[in-house]
Design an enzyme around this catalytic site. Structure first.
Site, short mmCIF file in Angstrom:
data_model
loop_
_atom_site.label_atom_id
_atom_site.label_comp_id
_atom_site.label_asym_id
_atom_site.label_seq_id
_atom_site.Cartn_x
_atom_site.Cartn_y
_atom_site.Cartn_z
N CYS A 107 -9.32 2.80 -8.47
CA CYS A 107 -10.15 2.22 -7.40
C CYS A 107 -9.85 2.86 -6.06
CB CYS A 107 -9.93 0.72 -7.33
SG CYS A 107 -8.20 0.30 -7.12
N GLU A 154 -10.80 -7.80 -5.54
CA GLU A 154 -10.34 -6.41 -5.42
C GLU A 154 -11.40 -5.55 -6.08
OE1 GLU A 154 -7.58 -5.32 -3.95
OE2 GLU A 154 -6.72 -7.28 -3.48
N LYS A 175 -8.61 -13.76 -18.14
CA LYS A 175 -9.58 -13.07 -19.01
C LYS A 175 -9.42 -11.58 -18.73
CE LYS A 175 -13.49 -11.28 -18.76
NZ LYS A 175 -13.20 -10.11 -19.62
N GLU A 192 -19.25 4.99 -5.63
CA GLU A 192 -18.07 5.20 -6.47
C GLU A 192 -18.51 5.86 -7.79
OE1 GLU A 192 -16.23 1.71 -8.39
OE2 GLU A 192 -14.37 2.38 -7.43
P1 NAD Z 1 -16.28 -4.65 -14.22
O1 NAD Z 1 -16.72 -5.25 -12.93
O2 NAD Z 1 -17.29 -4.17 -15.15
O3 NAD Z 1 -15.42 -5.73 -15.05
C1 NAD Z 1 -14.28 -6.36 -14.50
C2 NAD Z 1 -14.01 -7.65 -15.27
O4 NAD Z 1 -15.08 -8.58 -15.02
C3 NAD Z 1 -13.93 -7.49 -16.78
O5 NAD Z 1 -12.91 -8.32 -17.28
C4 NAD Z 1 -15.31 -7.96 -17.23
O6 NAD Z 1 -15.32 -8.43 -18.55
C5 NAD Z 1 -15.58 -9.08 -16.25
N1 NAD Z 1 -17.00 -9.40 -16.06
C6 NAD Z 1 -18.07 -8.59 -16.24
N2 NAD Z 1 -19.20 -9.25 -15.91
C7 NAD Z 1 -18.84 -10.50 -15.52
C8 NAD Z 1 -19.55 -11.64 -15.05
N3 NAD Z 1 -20.88 -11.62 -14.92
N4 NAD Z 1 -18.85 -12.75 -14.71
C9 NAD Z 1 -17.51 -12.77 -14.80
N5 NAD Z 1 -16.77 -11.72 -15.24
C10 NAD Z 1 -17.43 -10.60 -15.60
O7 NAD Z 1 -15.24 -3.51 -13.83
P2 NAD Z 1 -14.50 -2.49 -14.79
O8 NAD Z 1 -15.49 -1.46 -15.26
O9 NAD Z 1 -13.67 -3.21 -15.78
O10 NAD Z 1 -13.46 -1.80 -13.77
C11 NAD Z 1 -13.79 -0.76 -12.94
C12 NAD Z 1 -14.08 -1.25 -11.53
O11 NAD Z 1 -12.98 -2.00 -11.03
C13 NAD Z 1 -14.26 -0.11 -10.54
O12 NAD Z 1 -15.35 -0.39 -9.70
C14 NAD Z 1 -12.97 -0.13 -9.74
O13 NAD Z 1 -13.06 0.42 -8.45
C15 NAD Z 1 -12.64 -1.57 -9.71
N6 NAD Z 1 -11.21 -1.76 -9.45
C16 NAD Z 1 -10.80 -2.24 -8.23
C17 NAD Z 1 -9.43 -2.38 -7.96
C18 NAD Z 1 -8.92 -2.87 -6.64
O14 NAD Z 1 -7.76 -3.27 -6.59
N7 NAD Z 1 -9.71 -2.87 -5.58
C19 NAD Z 1 -8.51 -2.05 -8.94
C20 NAD Z 1 -8.97 -1.57 -10.16
C21 NAD Z 1 -10.33 -1.44 -10.41
#
Ligand code: NAD
Length: 472
Positions: free
Chosen positions: A278, A244, A170, A377
């Site tokens: 991130c 992650e 997804k 963050e």
């Molecule tokens: P997000 O947590 O909003 O969404 C991530 C994914 O989860 C999306 O596909 C979203 O549709 C899905 N999602 C949202 N709510 C959900 C739920 N209740 N159940 C299951 N899935 C759900 O994050 P974002 O805004 O897409 O990305 C930014 C974040 O990602 C930042 O905090 C960043 O630090 C982190 N990030 C971490 C890494 C790493 O490797 N540590 C890498 C990239 C981004």
């Protein structure tokens, strides 16, 4: 307007049946780019069933044949590289030149590097009277964010597929170009039906995947807030998880280190992809004596960074993903202004291009260690500078947030840099500007996550050891 309205289920494209959509905008012009159609729990059921049925055949195919298919996916992605770089740049805002290298070429290299592990990784070992076999975990739910969309998808899919797992992906509903390209690449590569399934959707689809009884593992990249919910749900039936999550990574400049190089590298890391990274270095920890010189170097470094059209080759800073993302970042900046910190660059009124979701690169000095800016963050182009009195102080500051993803140590020599690196609770620490190593483990301590991606460490996440004893 582009319509992203197809799932990939059991090797065939399937129209998204439900009527909900999300509108995507060009980050640099704010013009509508297209609509992502959102699936539902019924689509997840079909996709998981396809992955479940494909599992035995995929495992029996053997690792060398799977590696060959991974290489075919890499070749297919390469043939559409330009389009992918453009698409991701328009969605996310990263300058096109960087997008080509980081958003497209690096993930393609990762598909190939993962395939190469088939030649060196030992899936079977002998331990006393046991034969230990590394077996695939099973059906994997992969949930990914928008900031490096192809990279994050690759970090899960390539090792999961090599291990012999089947996957339901997804992708982020906010950056659809990468998964659309991947869908076409997998078709071109001839991946067997059901091995990779892609379901478009938002939190509803993510939730249905995480709670599905036939999913054995959830590999999630995203925010810490959502990661916590996902991990708690997955624990309900003891699914394996890999998380992650976010970060608030620090660079520490130890006494006598090369301050000018440290400042240059910190600015480059913090403002890469407009801070939507991130592992971005978003805190700079310097001694109180070095602060005046550091302040001057920071102001100079930012003055030389061109903000503007991502398609222009001289642009260093592009826009953020969306109006919402810009709003969130500006709220952090407004709060920092109220904190009375020393504004070194940018700020709420700094000039930005008229169109596009731009936020000027912003730096605050003398930031209070207990402030939100020093701890949370931002996910935008904002750097916090903190001052230390002693090296012990500096280490305590670096370890002082709930995150622990990355860090940089700047020291007079490698040995003293390593000694401090060893005191840090962070998954990735570079000393004196050492370059990123894609074969090294990537992941976090604390609220930055659980598990590792990258190289052999990423492959092991998708394997379960099974021991069989013999009467020897
Ligand atoms: P997000 O947590 O909003 O969404 C991530 C994914 O989860 C999306 O596909 C979203 O549709 C899905 N999602 C949202 N709510 C959900 C739920 N209740 N159940 C299951 N899935 C759900 O994050 P974002 O805004 O897409 O990305 C930014 C974040 O990602 C930042 O905090 C960043 O630090 C982190 N990030 C971490 C890494 C790493 O490797 N540590 C890498 C990239 C981004």
């Amino acid at each position: 307007m582009i319509q992203w309205n197809e799932h990939l289920i059991n090797g065939a494209r399937r129209a998204v049946r439900e009527g909900r959509t999300v509108r995507i905008h060009d980050a640099a012009t704010e013009a509508p780019l297209g609509e992502v159609h959102l699936g539902n729990a019924g689509d997840v059921d079909e996709a998981v069933e396809a992955a479940r049925l494909a599992l035995p055949g995929w495992q029996q195919m053997g690792v060398d044949a799977r590696a060959a298919l991974l290489r075919a996916v890499a070749d297919a992605l390469e043939s559409m590289g330009q389009d992918l770089a453009h698409g991701i740049s328009r969605e996310v805002g990263m300058p096109l030149k960087l997008s080509q290298r980081i958003q497209v070429e690096a993930p393609i290299a990762a598909w190939r590097a993962t395939a190469a592990l088939a030649d060196t990784f030992s899936f079977v070992s002998e331990v006393g009277n046991s034969r230990v076999t590394q077996v695939p975990v099973g059906v994997v739910a992969a949930i990914t964010p928008w900031n490096y969309p192809l990279h994050q998808i690759t970090g899960k899919l390539a090792p999961a597929l090599l291990a012999g797992c089947t996957v339901v992906l997804k992708p982020s509903e906010l950056a659809p170009a990468a998964s659309a390209g991947l869908m076409a690449a997998c078709e071109r590569a001839g991946l067997p039906p059901g091995v990779l399934n892609i379901v478009l959707g938002d939190a509803e689809v993510g939730h249905a995947l995480v709670t599905h009884p036939d999913v054995h593992m959830v590999s999630f990249t995203g925010s810490t807030a959502v990661g916590r919910k996902v991990a708690a749900l997955a624990a309900g039936d003891m699914k394996r998880v890999s998380m992650e999550l976010g970060g608030k990574s620090a660079a520490m400049v130890l006494p006598g280190a090369d301050l000018a190089r440290a400042v240059k590298a910190t600015v480059a890391s913090c403002f890469l992809n407009s801070g939507q990274t991130c592992s971005a270095i978003t805190r700079l920890i310097v001694s109180r004596e070095d602060y005046p010189a550091c302040r001057a170097l920071l102001a100079e470094a930012v003055a030389g960074m061109r903000m503007g059209d991502p398609a222009d080759a001289s642009t260093r800073i592009g826009p953020l993903l969306s109006a919402l993302q810009r709003e969130r970042v500006l709220a952090h900046i407004a709060e920092a202004e109220q904190g009375g910190f020393d504004r070194i660059a940018g700020g709420p009124d700094a000039p930005v291009p008229e169109h596009g979701y731009f936020v000027a690169p912003t730096i605050y000095g003398n930031v209070a260690p207990d402030s939100r800016l020093a701890n949370e963050e931002v996910f935008g182009p904002v750097l916090a500078v903190l001052c230390y009195e002693t090296v012990e102080d500096a280490i305590a500051l670096a370890n002082g947030t709930r995150y622990g993803l990355a860090a940089s140590v700047w020291a007079v020599d490698e040995a003293s840099g390593e000694a401090v690196a060893n005191a840090l609770r962070a998954g990735q620490v570079d000393v004196n500007g050492a370059r990123f190593n894609a074969a090294a483990p990537f992941g976090g301590f604390g609220m930055s996550g659980v598990g590792r991606e990258g190289g052999v460490y990423g492959l092991e996440e998708f394997l379960e050891p099974r021991a069989i004893q013999f009467p020897r």
